[in-house]
Design a protein around this motif. Structure first.
Motif, PDB file in Angstrom:
ATOM      1  N   UNK A  22      66.894  79.694   5.574  1.00 44.17           N
ATOM      2  CA  UNK A  22      66.240  78.425   5.925  1.00 44.17           C
ATOM      3  C   UNK A  22      66.419  78.105   7.404  1.00 44.17           C
ATOM      4  N   UNK A  23      67.592  78.472   7.953  1.00 41.75           N
ATOM      5  CA  UNK A  23      67.824  78.190   9.371  1.00 41.75           C
ATOM      6  C   UNK A  23      66.803  78.931  10.240  1.00 41.75           C
ATOM      7  N   UNK A  24      66.531  80.184   9.892  1.00 46.54           N
ATOM      8  CA  UNK A  24      65.567  80.946  10.696  1.00 46.54           C
ATOM      9  C   UNK A  24      64.131  80.517  10.404  1.00 46.54           C
ATOM     10  N   UNK A  25      63.864  80.152   9.151  1.00 45.99           N
ATOM     11  CA  UNK A  25      62.527  79.643   8.838  1.00 45.99           C
ATOM     12  C   UNK A  25      62.230  78.381   9.653  1.00 45.99           C
ATOM     13  N   UNK A  26      63.269  77.568   9.846  1.00 43.24           N
ATOM     14  CA  UNK A  26      63.108  76.288  10.552  1.00 43.24           C
ATOM     15  C   UNK A  26      62.719  76.467  12.016  1.00 43.24           C
ATOM     16  N   UNK A  27      62.815  77.703  12.523  1.00 44.78           N
ATOM     17  CA  UNK A  27      62.446  77.953  13.920  1.00 44.78           C
ATOM     18  C   UNK A  27      60.935  78.113  14.105  1.00 44.78           C
ATOM     19  N   UNK A  28      60.175  77.999  13.017  1.00 46.31           N
ATOM     20  CA  UNK A  28      58.714  78.173  13.114  1.00 46.31           C
ATOM     21  C   UNK A  28      58.078  76.999  13.860  1.00 46.31           C
ATOM     22  N   UNK A  29      56.833  77.143  14.301  1.00 50.39           N
ATOM     23  CA  UNK A  29      56.176  76.033  14.994  1.00 50.39           C
ATOM     24  C   UNK A  29      56.248  74.755  14.154  1.00 50.39           C
ATOM     25  N   UNK A  30      56.606  73.671  14.815  1.00 46.39           N
ATOM     26  CA  UNK A  30      56.907  72.406  14.137  1.00 46.39           C
ATOM     27  C   UNK A  30      55.791  71.961  13.191  1.00 46.39           C
TER      28      UNK A  30
ATOM     29  N   UNK B 263      65.913  91.698  14.978  1.00 42.58           N
ATOM     30  CA  UNK B 263      66.988  91.874  13.992  1.00 42.58           C
ATOM     31  C   UNK B 263      68.324  92.071  14.698  1.00 42.58           C
ATOM     32  N   UNK B 264      68.283  92.804  15.822  1.00 48.46           N
ATOM     33  CA  UNK B 264      69.528  93.081  16.543  1.00 48.46           C
ATOM     34  C   UNK B 264      70.082  91.847  17.249  1.00 48.46           C
ATOM     35  N   UNK B 265      69.219  90.831  17.444  1.00 58.52           N
ATOM     36  CA  UNK B 265      69.725  89.608  18.078  1.00 58.52           C
ATOM     37  C   UNK B 265      70.422  88.677  17.085  1.00 58.52           C
ATOM     38  N   UNK B 266      70.219  88.936  15.784  1.00 57.69           N
ATOM     39  CA  UNK B 266      70.894  88.099  14.789  1.00 57.69           C
ATOM     40  C   UNK B 266      72.393  88.341  14.925  1.00 57.69           C
ATOM     41  N   UNK B 267      73.122  87.263  15.120  1.00 56.17           N
ATOM     42  CA  UNK B 267      74.555  87.407  15.358  1.00 56.17           C
ATOM     43  C   UNK B 267      75.352  86.850  14.185  1.00 56.17           C
ATOM     44  N   UNK B 268      75.946  87.753  13.421  1.00 52.17           N
ATOM     45  CA  UNK B 268      76.717  87.313  12.267  1.00 52.17           C
ATOM     46  C   UNK B 268      78.223  87.419  12.516  1.00 52.17           C
TER      47      UNK B 268
ATOM     48  N   UNK C 188      61.244  85.063  13.954  1.00 50.89           N
ATOM     49  CA  UNK C 188      62.425  84.591  13.215  1.00 50.89           C
ATOM     50  C   UNK C 188      62.089  84.088  11.811  1.00 50.89           C
ATOM     51  N   UNK C 189      61.015  83.312  11.642  1.00 49.74           N
ATOM     52  CA  UNK C 189      60.632  82.965  10.264  1.00 49.74           C
ATOM     53  C   UNK C 189      60.308  84.206   9.414  1.00 49.74           C
ATOM     54  N   UNK C 190      59.728  85.236  10.043  1.00 50.21           N
ATOM     55  CA  UNK C 190      59.478  86.479   9.292  1.00 50.21           C
ATOM     56  C   UNK C 190      60.804  87.082   8.833  1.00 50.21           C
ATOM     57  N   UNK C 191      61.795  87.052   9.726  1.00 52.17           N
ATOM     58  CA  UNK C 191      63.110  87.595   9.359  1.00 52.17           C
ATOM     59  C   UNK C 191      63.776  86.781   8.253  1.00 52.17           C
TER      60      UNK C 191
END
Lengths: 326, 326
Positions: free
Chosen positions: A116-124, A15-20, A64-67
């Motif tokens: 959606x951007x973070x969900x897209x980081x899941x295994x292809x 969570x702390x790595x999310x950069x807004x 990341x998809x969990x987040x």
């Protein structure tokens, strides 16, 4: 399997790595603010707990998809607060109260995209299934919110309508969170479905418990004034059930008279309706309803063939949610 | 390659299969309404045209992702109209004017989710690339809208700020549409990037042309009253350029006095500012700027190594956009 606090630590670190902190600041500042004022992060934690039933290999493409589930949840809160004209959340001003409706609409939109951007980081190879689960869920949440608004204008709703509405507003996102962990772990369909149903029923129990605490909780622990639902005639589980029982008990006129009381008689109204909930057995039935949903949640795990250790882990998660005081 | 009208027919047929008649009606009716009042469907058409450069095999898993671009575009219109307090679009009441802000927020949210649902129907091996392109674009559109709102409160903006803002508000979605076709066709990175730049520059040309027509178009063809941008002091390409030229030409005070005129002198204001645009060569420069962006768009195709037939197809598409009268 990892203990809960390890999973929680993994989540908090990510969570702390999310950069807004991006440009334009006017768009990103409210997003950072929403994450700054906390939240319980139940949904990503449920997702990781579920994933961890199948695998200990918790990497970024799982976390990341969990987040994404949390980001989506926070997005719905920002927009719901505009629609419900709520000025306070987690004892802090809401985004629209602080920055205005336009900023809240647009920052909310941006949050939904980030999900959606973070969900897209899941295994292809898991993405299509994950995205389908996610969009189906998101549509359900929207439908639930619309029903909630529609029901505000109705005098009465049935218990079926209530359960269907909170099932969509709260149930499907917890269902999705539990199922997502299984999807990301590549679990079979039976396990995915079992965890979905587990999450859904736990979500119902969670919402009924929330309604219960709003009337019967301890204000110091609950974090907001007790009786708000009664004061606002909110169609909580308690009020929906009470409306039907009052009719049978010939106390319908009495209840309607109480509901018609204005803000100047707020305390009397809360006390009297609360007493009616006790008199008519609504309080007790709510406690039973929570346990009933919880039992269905556990039954779903059993039917899907989870082993003892897996079932114990998920049961502990659910019990923490429904036996909470805040 | 298919002629444009064939692609348009394919698109329209698929558009008619989109079924928005679902429960609760209060959520879905505004979505159906938005699609009922039309639109030019430029973005999905651009996507299909781009795909068709590489393949004639236009199946549902290409057409539905193309439609996702239109659904996303319509979603941004619904929310923009709330933020801009616009009551009319395509000569019809906007969603928020017809159903209120809450419905417009939530139906817009639902449309954004539907966009992802249709995008997810693309070939499985293309999904991750398509989704990344889509979410990056969507974030850009949000950033552009925020900048547009921020700039409203500023006295002046530079031409660089203007171009950056419209690049995000309009450019990136056309860029994404052109690039998406290539991504879905499995084209190489060079081709994807070339079409992205083509779409971006065409989007800029399109937007400057839109600003131009708002002042110099024919009302009967343009479909809305001419001079609206001038009357509202909207920071169009023309006004941004004029502001800088007026300073050099020592006509800054005159321009400021015109901009300060109220609605009661609307016609005089429009006529005088329009004349200043002509006097200071702003009108002519706008025409040049449109052609300059168009030239950059074609240069991008050349650099990416498209053949003559492919280049001719995309050039025709772009020319139809910038030589339009509405």
């Amino acid at each position: 399997m990892f203990p809960r606090n390890i999973l929680s630590n993994i989540l908090n670190k990510s969570l702390m790595t999310l950069n807004f902190k991006k440009e334009p600041e006017t768009l990103y500042e409210p997003i950072e603010y929403m994450f700054g004022i906390g939240g319980k992060h139940l949904r990503p934690l449920l997702c990781l707990t579920s994933f961890n039933l199948f695998s200990d290999n918790i990497t970024d493409d799982i976390v990341y998809p969990a987040l994404a589930l949390e980001i989506f949840h926070e997005f719905t809160l920002v927009h719901d607060d505009i629609m419900d004209k709520s000025d306070t959340r987690r004892n802090q001003p809401t985004v629209h109260a602080k920055w205005g409706d336009n900023t809240a609409i647009l920052s909310g939109d941006a949050m939904s995209i980030l999900a959606y951007r973070y969900l897209a980081l899941c295994p292809k190879d898991k993405l299509q299934a994950a995205l389908k689960l996610f969009t189906d869920t998101a549509m359900g949440v929207c439908e639930g919110q619309q029903k909630d608004m529609d029901y505000e204008d109705q005098a009465f709703i049935t218990m079926d309508e209530y359960m269907d509405m909170v099932g969509q507003k709260t149930g499907v996102l917890l269902a999705c969170s539990a199922a997502m962990g299984a999807v990301l772990a590549g679990a079979g369909e039976e396990k995915v479905k079992g965890l979905y149903e587990f999450g859904y029923q736990t979500g119902l129990a969670f919402q009924i418990a929330d309604d219960y605490l709003d009337t019967f909780g301890d204000q110091k622990i609950f974090g907001k004034p007790i009786g708000g639902d009664i004061a606002n005639n909110k169609k909580s589980w308690l009020l929906v059930e009470c409306t039907h029982r009052a009719k049978t008990a010939d106390r319908k006129d009495e209840l309607n008279a109480l509901l018609a009381l204005g803000d100047d008689e707020r305390e009397r109204k809360i006390e009297a309706v609360r007493q009616m909930y006790i008199d008519l057995g609504v309080r007790e039935s709510a406690e039973e309803a929570i346990l009933e949903c919880h039992a269905k949640a556990l039954k779903a795990l059993e039917d899907a063939g989870f082993d003892e250790e897996q079932t114990a882990t998920m049961t502990a998660f659910a019990e923490q949610l429904i036996h909470r005081e805040k």
